[in-house]
Scaffold this motif. Sequence first.
Motif, short mmCIF file in Angstrom:
data_model
loop_
_atom_site.label_atom_id
_atom_site.label_comp_id
_atom_site.label_asym_id
_atom_site.label_seq_id
_atom_site.Cartn_x
_atom_site.Cartn_y
_atom_site.Cartn_z
N PRO A 318 0.81 -1.22 0.00
CA PRO A 318 0.00 0.00 0.00
C PRO A 318 0.85 1.28 0.00
O PRO A 318 0.48 2.26 -0.64
CB PRO A 318 -0.82 -0.11 1.29
N SER A 322 0.32 3.93 -2.86
CA SER A 322 -0.21 5.27 -2.58
C SER A 322 0.56 6.31 -3.38
O SER A 322 0.02 7.32 -3.81
CB SER A 322 -0.14 5.59 -1.08
N LYS A 359 -8.88 2.51 -3.01
CA LYS A 359 -8.89 3.66 -2.09
C LYS A 359 -8.40 3.25 -0.71
O LYS A 359 -7.62 3.96 -0.08
CB LYS A 359 -10.31 4.22 -1.96
N ARG A 361 -6.37 0.92 0.07
CA ARG A 361 -4.91 0.73 0.11
C ARG A 361 -4.16 2.06 -0.02
O ARG A 361 -3.11 2.24 0.58
CB ARG A 361 -4.49 -0.24 -0.98
N ILE A 362 -4.71 2.96 -0.82
CA ILE A 362 -4.04 4.27 -0.93
C ILE A 362 -4.06 4.95 0.45
O ILE A 362 -3.05 5.53 0.88
CB ILE A 362 -4.73 5.16 -1.98
N GLY A 365 -1.64 3.22 2.76
CA GLY A 365 -0.28 3.56 2.34
C GLY A 365 0.10 4.98 2.70
O GLY A 365 1.22 5.27 3.13
N THR A 366 -0.85 5.89 2.53
CA THR A 366 -0.60 7.29 2.89
C THR A 366 -0.35 7.40 4.39
O THR A 366 0.55 8.09 4.84
CB THR A 366 -1.82 8.15 2.49
N ALA B 15 -4.07 12.33 0.29
CA ALA B 15 -4.16 11.43 -0.86
C ALA B 15 -5.08 12.00 -1.93
O ALA B 15 -5.24 11.38 -2.99
CB ALA B 15 -4.66 10.06 -0.42
#
Lengths: 492, 95, 494
Positions: A318, A322, A359, A361-362, A365-366, B15
């Motif tokens: 992730p 991201s 989304k 995972r983003i 990851g973020t 994000a």
Amino acid sequence: MTELTKLTLSAARDGLHNGDFTSAEITAEHLNAIDDAKELNTYIEVTSDQAMNMAASADAMIKDGNAKGMTGIPIGIKDLYCTKGVHSQSASHILDGFKPEYESTVTSNLWNDGAVMLGKTNMDEFAMGSSNENSYYGPVINPWRATGSDKNTVPGGSSGGSAAAVAADISIATTGTDTGGSIRQPASFTGLVGFKPTYGRCSRFGMIAFASSLDQAGPLTKTVRDAAIMMESMAGYDAKDSTSINVEVPNYEAALTGDIRGLKVGIPKEYHSDGMPAAIEKLWQQGIGWLKDAGAEIVDISLPHTKYALPTYYIVAPAECSSNLARYDGVKYGLRVAGDSLDDMYKNTRAAGFGDEVKRRILIGTYVLSAGYYDAYYLKAQRVRTLIADDFKSAYQKCDVILTPTAPSEAFNLGDKVSDPLAMYLNDVFTVPASLAGLPGISVPAGLSSDGLPLGLQLLGQAFGEEQLLNVADVLETAAGFNIKPAKWWGE
Amino acid sequence: MSVDKETVAKIANLARIAVSEDELESTAGELNNILDWVEQLSEVDTDGVEPMTSVVAAALPRRVDEVTDGGYRDQVLKNAPASEHGFFAVPKVIE
Amino acid sequence: MSNLYQGATGDWEVVIGLEIHAQVISESKLFSGSSTKFGSEPNTQVSFVCSAQPGMLPVINDECVRQAIRTGLAMGCQINLRSVFDRKNYFYADLPQGYQISQFKDPIVGEGVVTVDLEDGSTKDIGVERLHLEQDAGKSMHDQHPTMTYVDLNRSGVALMEIVSMPDMRSAEEAGAYFKKIRSLVRYAGTCDGNMDQGSMRADVNVSVRRPGEELGTRTETKNVNSIRYMMLVIESEIRRQVGVLEDGGTIAQETRLFEVATGTTRTMRSKEEAHDYRYFPDPDLLPLEFSQELVDKLAKEMPELADAKRDRFIKDLHITSYNASVLVAEKESADYFEELLAATVAKTAKPVSELGTLVSNWVTGDLFGALKKLGKGITESPVSIEHAAELLNLQVDGTISGRIAKEVFELMLETGSSPETIVEEKGLKQVSDTGAIETMIDEILAANADKVEQYRGGKDKLYGFFVGQVMKQTGGKANPQVVNQLLRPKLDG
């Protein structure tokens, strides 16, 4: 005449070389079969005209005596590969309408050898998923159903379309990509061979990135020999990919000697997991027996950090995704959803363009890269990753290859796990460790579950030990003698 | 460590993904499930262990300094949702 | 020297740090094969890689690595044989990847110190914290369309060196001197052209103030300042503003500010971003950058002579004044012009460099620079070629014309573009060195001014100049002054 869609890649090659049939004939028959199998939703885009043109060129190549292993072989390409002028969206809404002006290195290699593109196969969006239920284009249906059941099962993921297409005989072979098991797990779910080579063996140039340090190209095929032939075409050093390794591509098919006497096969004790279906445990023991009978020496090994591989993966992948997916912002290509400001446009576009799992995972990851959490999550995971890679290094002091099950279950029913991300993630428990270490792995169909669904065994090799790995896989395949096809329930 | 609605809003903003007010709670729940699960890594003793930078044991290849690419504006702009006069066009930015 | 700023309530110390962005001289970009040429049509120097199309990957340019090493060597910095590229993640219209490839934790160049020259003749050591390689962004144009911003990616991916100073500067003057020093170093090293009007060099200026001896104050960062004059204005206006705020009992916000040319002051950026969280992590598309000490040694050996070494050599070997030497090396082009002219003059006159250094350096820093200043031109645009200039100096050295005539000839060269030999020939400016003719002339002058001769002999030495002047007047300035002296003095002293 043989039914041309039933051919293995090697048989098709031999037939083409002998002039038993032409590429145009095989290709046309596959295109018909694709048309008949629409309800499986394996292809996002079928490139019929292009396929017939490529088949004609391939036939000319064969006629001119320039045929190679892949010449004239009709294959499906995972939608994640950029193919010039053709739908290449990683099955995402955010790349709406995107047709690249360039070709990925792996597909270029295949086309240069005369392979024929049937179309682009469905997949989990941006290769995130283990059931192919995360595609913007809808789920892929596994041609396999449990005995006596009319319920749809999933083909695994993320290369679910590529797997289902070969299992349903609507492609002789396909390209997949494997980040944490995305070739091997669907191969296991669909009774195929799925081969992920060493990280750096195939160029990532033109492959739409999910997690750059893990993504690798590989084939999904009907046999180990097919995988060997196809890998020889796909692999190779590419100056356009800084992580591609400059090692000569051997003749993989020539490595299939059938002789594994004296070879040491490691059995990692940590892969015996609680709650693993008895059929899988039994199959694994059978596999051990088959290799032993073929003259291999079985050694017990330990990969102590195995249980930490999945959580490590779900931080590292992730985090990379991201960042890799930041370029989908509505500016240069794909979807744009209007907004009052640049930032609003970004937010609206990305909210509408990405599916839920992407989304999720983003966001994860973020978070794990953000200030204050980087050390605790990302850096910690990369340290554990080092330990996981070290586990394999130690293990390979004692053995040449490692044998494990490919997945902890057979194909499950469509919709069963969509609401539980963690349960879904567990599908990759046996495939992820080698991915984190960059090592090659191959899933070989070895038997059926109690419900009559296919099960695979996984062999793991050493870095750039593909020849040895394929040779053992070939022996395992022969011993298992798996030659069952799903009963055809779809189409006419 | 546990994320709340505010944290989700902050991450979503970083994000650049619009998350509506009523999705924040459920998203926080989903993220916490995953974060709680990966938390098990804290059990692992990683003192003195180098973080992995690359699984590949090779040196970074360096290319020769030559102009070998570019010069095809139409192809670069071809897939753009909006372009004008050879530029990509985006909603106006106020600095 | 005290650098304290006098506020209404007492003294303040100013702390300044600079982050200089210097565009690397290379043919192609840092991670793609697109051209770096300045001023092309929008998006014509853009590849699929530098427009961040899906599946595209970076491959590093070897020359950019070498340029960074050279620059590090020029600044006397530690060169790191292993460095890592990280991604700096943020969204902006002209950042196509959604991240900038930069170096965060492990830069290619580490610490060093540069010595800067200040106005009062003193010097000061300024610490360099690091230099790292990174990608430049594209260019956003906000004024071309009422509702749209236009984005040109020609510059996207061009290699930049970010040179980060220690917070060692205490005044605008020191900051200016440091910037000039870095600019000189990169230009001499051939790693950056230093063209500020094309954006090849720009600085982020960090300023804070504190009471002397206290902890560092909160700093502000003013981005993308693209001239030394502006930089000094930024610093001065920030000092005034910050001291004003603090003396009124306020606090300084840590923020990014923009310089406004119209007012010569800074302002808060309107688009206030959330607290920056760049989420740096190693770029998984790239392996760590590693090279050998041999490469560093080789580049060090091949390194061009830098300004300070050149100045010292000019003084030592060419016997030219320290002032002239400093003026000549201030800009690389001047030093280059001087050295080329010196070589050409040596070739023409067949005299050793040590005898010609003073003449040539005086001519360049005096006559030529004066003329260029009047014309508003730089040395690279000089209307007088090296060939003609060397010819002019040679005419002076071999006695064909005097220094005074040389100035006249130079004026005509600027006007007409003709060669000095042609001008001297056509205008009949050749120096008269014919002793017979000059002697006759002297005799006539002495006879016609017998009273003055008397006064001279009576001790009024100053009149000597009068007699010389008379000879010059009669010859139109062409009499060889040396010959005049040789003949005149014995006759007068009688």
